[in-house]
Design a protein around this motif. Structure first.
Motif, PDB file in Angstrom:
ATOM      1  N   TYR A 169      74.643 -29.859  24.884  1.00  0.00           N
ATOM      2  CA  TYR A 169      74.710 -29.060  26.105  1.00  0.00           C
ATOM      3  C   TYR A 169      73.898 -29.723  27.212  1.00  0.00           C
ATOM      4  CZ  TYR A 169      73.957 -25.263  29.392  1.00  0.00           C
ATOM      5  OH  TYR A 169      73.893 -24.521  30.531  1.00  0.00           O
ATOM      6  N   TYR A 170      72.760 -30.276  26.852  1.00  0.00           N
ATOM      7  CA  TYR A 170      71.860 -30.883  27.830  1.00  0.00           C
ATOM      8  C   TYR A 170      72.306 -32.284  28.244  1.00  0.00           C
ATOM      9  CZ  TYR A 170      67.748 -33.134  29.773  1.00  0.00           C
ATOM     10  OH  TYR A 170      66.901 -33.842  30.576  1.00  0.00           O
ATOM     11  N   ARG A 171      72.745 -33.106  27.297  1.00  0.00           N
ATOM     12  CA  ARG A 171      73.029 -34.516  27.570  1.00  0.00           C
ATOM     13  C   ARG A 171      74.505 -34.838  27.674  1.00  0.00           C
ATOM     14  NH1 ARG A 171      69.623 -37.455  23.070  1.00  0.00           N
ATOM     15  NH2 ARG A 171      70.663 -39.258  23.939  1.00  0.00           N
ATOM     16  N   GLY A 172      75.364 -33.927  27.346  1.00  0.00           N
ATOM     17  CA  GLY A 172      76.790 -34.238  27.307  1.00  0.00           C
ATOM     18  C   GLY A 172      77.115 -34.991  26.031  1.00  0.00           C
ATOM     19  N   ILE A 173      78.189 -35.757  26.055  1.00  0.00           N
ATOM     20  CA  ILE A 173      78.569 -36.541  24.875  1.00  0.00           C
ATOM     21  C   ILE A 173      77.759 -37.836  24.884  1.00  0.00           C
ATOM     22  CG2 ILE A 173      80.431 -37.834  23.771  1.00  0.00           C
ATOM     23  CD1 ILE A 173      82.336 -35.646  24.755  1.00  0.00           C
ATOM     24  N   TYR A 174      77.089 -38.088  23.759  1.00  0.00           N
ATOM     25  CA  TYR A 174      76.323 -39.320  23.628  1.00  0.00           C
ATOM     26  C   TYR A 174      76.555 -39.899  22.239  1.00  0.00           C
ATOM     27  CZ  TYR A 174      72.733 -36.839  20.904  1.00  0.00           C
ATOM     28  OH  TYR A 174      72.067 -36.120  19.949  1.00  0.00           O
ATOM     29  N   TYR A 175      76.138 -41.141  22.052  1.00  0.00           N
ATOM     30  CA  TYR A 175      76.362 -41.871  20.804  1.00  0.00           C
ATOM     31  C   TYR A 175      75.018 -42.338  20.270  1.00  0.00           C
ATOM     32  CZ  TYR A 175      81.078 -41.755  22.522  1.00  0.00           C
ATOM     33  OH  TYR A 175      82.285 -41.310  22.987  1.00  0.00           O
ATOM     34  N   ARG A 176      74.889 -42.305  18.941  1.00  0.00           N
ATOM     35  CA  ARG A 176      73.617 -42.668  18.313  1.00  0.00           C
ATOM     36  C   ARG A 176      73.872 -43.520  17.069  1.00  0.00           C
ATOM     37  NH1 ARG A 176      68.196 -40.042  17.800  1.00  0.00           N
ATOM     38  NH2 ARG A 176      67.361 -40.882  15.875  1.00  0.00           N
ATOM     39  N   ALA A 177      73.041 -44.544  16.919  1.00  0.00           N
ATOM     40  CA  ALA A 177      73.058 -45.378  15.716  1.00  0.00           C
ATOM     41  C   ALA A 177      71.620 -45.561  15.268  1.00  0.00           C
ATOM     42  CB  ALA A 177      73.701 -46.729  15.992  1.00  0.00           C
ATOM     43  N   ASP A 178      71.407 -45.488  13.974  1.00  0.00           N
ATOM     44  CA  ASP A 178      70.081 -45.693  13.391  1.00  0.00           C
ATOM     45  C   ASP A 178      70.145 -46.846  12.406  1.00  0.00           C
ATOM     46  OD1 ASP A 178      68.653 -43.449  14.546  1.00  0.00           O
ATOM     47  OD2 ASP A 178      69.875 -42.178  13.247  1.00  0.00           O
ATOM     48  N   SER A 179      69.104 -47.625  12.412  1.00  0.00           N
ATOM     49  CA  SER A 179      68.936 -48.655  11.392  1.00  0.00           C
ATOM     50  C   SER A 179      67.471 -48.609  10.983  1.00  0.00           C
ATOM     51  CB  SER A 179      69.327 -50.024  11.950  1.00  0.00           C
ATOM     52  OG  SER A 179      68.324 -50.540  12.786  1.00  0.00           O
ATOM     53  N   PRO A 180      67.087 -49.316   9.946  1.00  0.00           N
ATOM     54  CA  PRO A 180      65.678 -49.304   9.551  1.00  0.00           C
ATOM     55  C   PRO A 180      64.744 -49.822  10.656  1.00  0.00           C
ATOM     56  CG  PRO A 180      67.025 -50.258   7.817  1.00  0.00           C
ATOM     57  CD  PRO A 180      67.914 -50.059   9.005  1.00  0.00           C
ATOM     58  N   ASP A 181      65.289 -50.654  11.558  1.00  0.00           N
ATOM     59  CA  ASP A 181      64.466 -51.291  12.580  1.00  0.00           C
ATOM     60  C   ASP A 181      64.537 -50.638  13.956  1.00  0.00           C
ATOM     61  OD1 ASP A 181      63.804 -53.190  10.647  1.00  0.00           O
ATOM     62  OD2 ASP A 181      65.479 -54.468  11.221  1.00  0.00           O
ATOM     63  N   CYS A 182      65.522 -49.769  14.182  1.00  0.00           N
ATOM     64  CA  CYS A 182      65.637 -49.207  15.531  1.00  0.00           C
ATOM     65  C   CYS A 182      66.532 -47.975  15.566  1.00  0.00           C
ATOM     66  CB  CYS A 182      66.178 -50.245  16.506  1.00  0.00           C
ATOM     67  SG  CYS A 182      67.890 -50.708  16.239  1.00  0.00           S
ATOM     68  N   GLU A 183      66.358 -47.218  16.645  1.00  0.00           N
ATOM     69  CA  GLU A 183      67.262 -46.127  16.987  1.00  0.00           C
ATOM     70  C   GLU A 183      67.863 -46.499  18.337  1.00  0.00           C
ATOM     71  OE1 GLU A 183      64.915 -42.617  17.320  1.00  0.00           O
ATOM     72  OE2 GLU A 183      64.349 -42.622  15.211  1.00  0.00           O
ATOM     73  N   ILE A 184      69.171 -46.365  18.466  1.00  0.00           N
ATOM     74  CA  ILE A 184      69.834 -46.676  19.726  1.00  0.00           C
ATOM     75  C   ILE A 184      70.692 -45.489  20.125  1.00  0.00           C
ATOM     76  CG2 ILE A 184      71.428 -48.209  20.943  1.00  0.00           C
ATOM     77  CD1 ILE A 184      70.663 -50.410  18.985  1.00  0.00           C
ATOM     78  N   GLU A 185      70.556 -45.066  21.378  1.00  0.00           N
ATOM     79  CA  GLU A 185      71.378 -43.992  21.918  1.00  0.00           C
ATOM     80  C   GLU A 185      72.047 -44.478  23.188  1.00  0.00           C
ATOM     81  OE1 GLU A 185      68.967 -40.146  20.195  1.00  0.00           O
ATOM     82  OE2 GLU A 185      68.922 -40.527  22.347  1.00  0.00           O
ATOM     83  N   ILE A 186      73.302 -44.085  23.353  1.00  0.00           N
ATOM     84  CA  ILE A 186      74.094 -44.428  24.525  1.00  0.00           C
ATOM     85  C   ILE A 186      74.593 -43.129  25.112  1.00  0.00           C
ATOM     86  CG2 ILE A 186      76.183 -45.570  25.353  1.00  0.00           C
ATOM     87  CD1 ILE A 186      75.808 -47.557  22.982  1.00  0.00           C
ATOM     88  N   GLN A 187      74.383 -42.951  26.418  1.00  0.00           N
ATOM     89  CA  GLN A 187      74.795 -41.707  27.049  1.00  0.00           C
ATOM     90  C   GLN A 187      75.131 -41.948  28.514  1.00  0.00           C
ATOM     91  OE1 GLN A 187      71.097 -39.360  26.801  1.00  0.00           O
ATOM     92  NE2 GLN A 187      71.250 -39.255  29.029  1.00  0.00           N
ATOM     93  N   PRO A 188      75.901 -41.055  29.111  1.00  0.00           N
ATOM     94  CA  PRO A 188      76.144 -41.159  30.546  1.00  0.00           C
ATOM     95  C   PRO A 188      74.847 -40.917  31.321  1.00  0.00           C
ATOM     96  CG  PRO A 188      77.710 -39.642  29.508  1.00  0.00           C
ATOM     97  CD  PRO A 188      76.660 -39.967  28.495  1.00  0.00           C
ATOM     98  N   ASN A 189      74.707 -41.585  32.449  1.00  0.00           N
ATOM     99  CA  ASN A 189      73.562 -41.306  33.323  1.00  0.00           C
ATOM    100  C   ASN A 189      73.730 -39.932  33.971  1.00  0.00           C
ATOM    101  OD1 ASN A 189      71.146 -41.671  34.700  1.00  0.00           O
ATOM    102  ND2 ASN A 189      72.027 -42.987  36.260  1.00  0.00           N
TER     103      ASN A 189
END
Length: 107
Positions: A35-55
């Motif tokens: 609701y707050y961020r809209g549609i976003y994408y997330r990937a996790d690995s042992p070394d990092c968290e990455i999120e992609i979202q509209p500005n």
């Protein structure tokens, strides 16, 4: 120590950037709807968290607000959180066409 980096682009949609970044890094991005961020994408690995979202994110008044107000022309953001500085990850991400590094923080 934790490192946090923000990248931005107007060359890709969030979905396209998730596909390109996933292919580049060998990660799988999962779509989330917030609701707050809209549609976003997330990937996790042992070394990092990455999120992609509209500005532009949904505002309470029906108009979109900007997640990163200092870069209003960028349509999509990519955010990384790593347990330590990762120059190799940074190099891989800035090699993606149209993706620019905006901010780095450590705490």
């Amino acid at each position: 120590m934790t490192d946090y980096d923000v990248y931005g682009t107007s060359s890709h949609t969030a979905r396209e950037l998730a596909r390109v970044t996933g292919s580049c890094l060998g990660l799988v991005f999962t779509e989330h709807d917030s609701y707050y961020r809209g549609i976003y994408y997330r990937a996790d690995s042992p070394d990092c968290e990455i999120e992609i979202q509209p500005n532009p994110i949904p505002g309470d008044d029906g108009d979109d607000d900007l997640y990163v107000t200092e870069h209003p022309t960028l349509q999509v953001l990519l955010m990384t959180t790593t347990p330590a500085s990762s120059p190799a990850l940074r190099a891989q991400l800035v090699a993606i066409e149209g993706l620019v590094h905006l901010k780095h923080e450590s705490w």
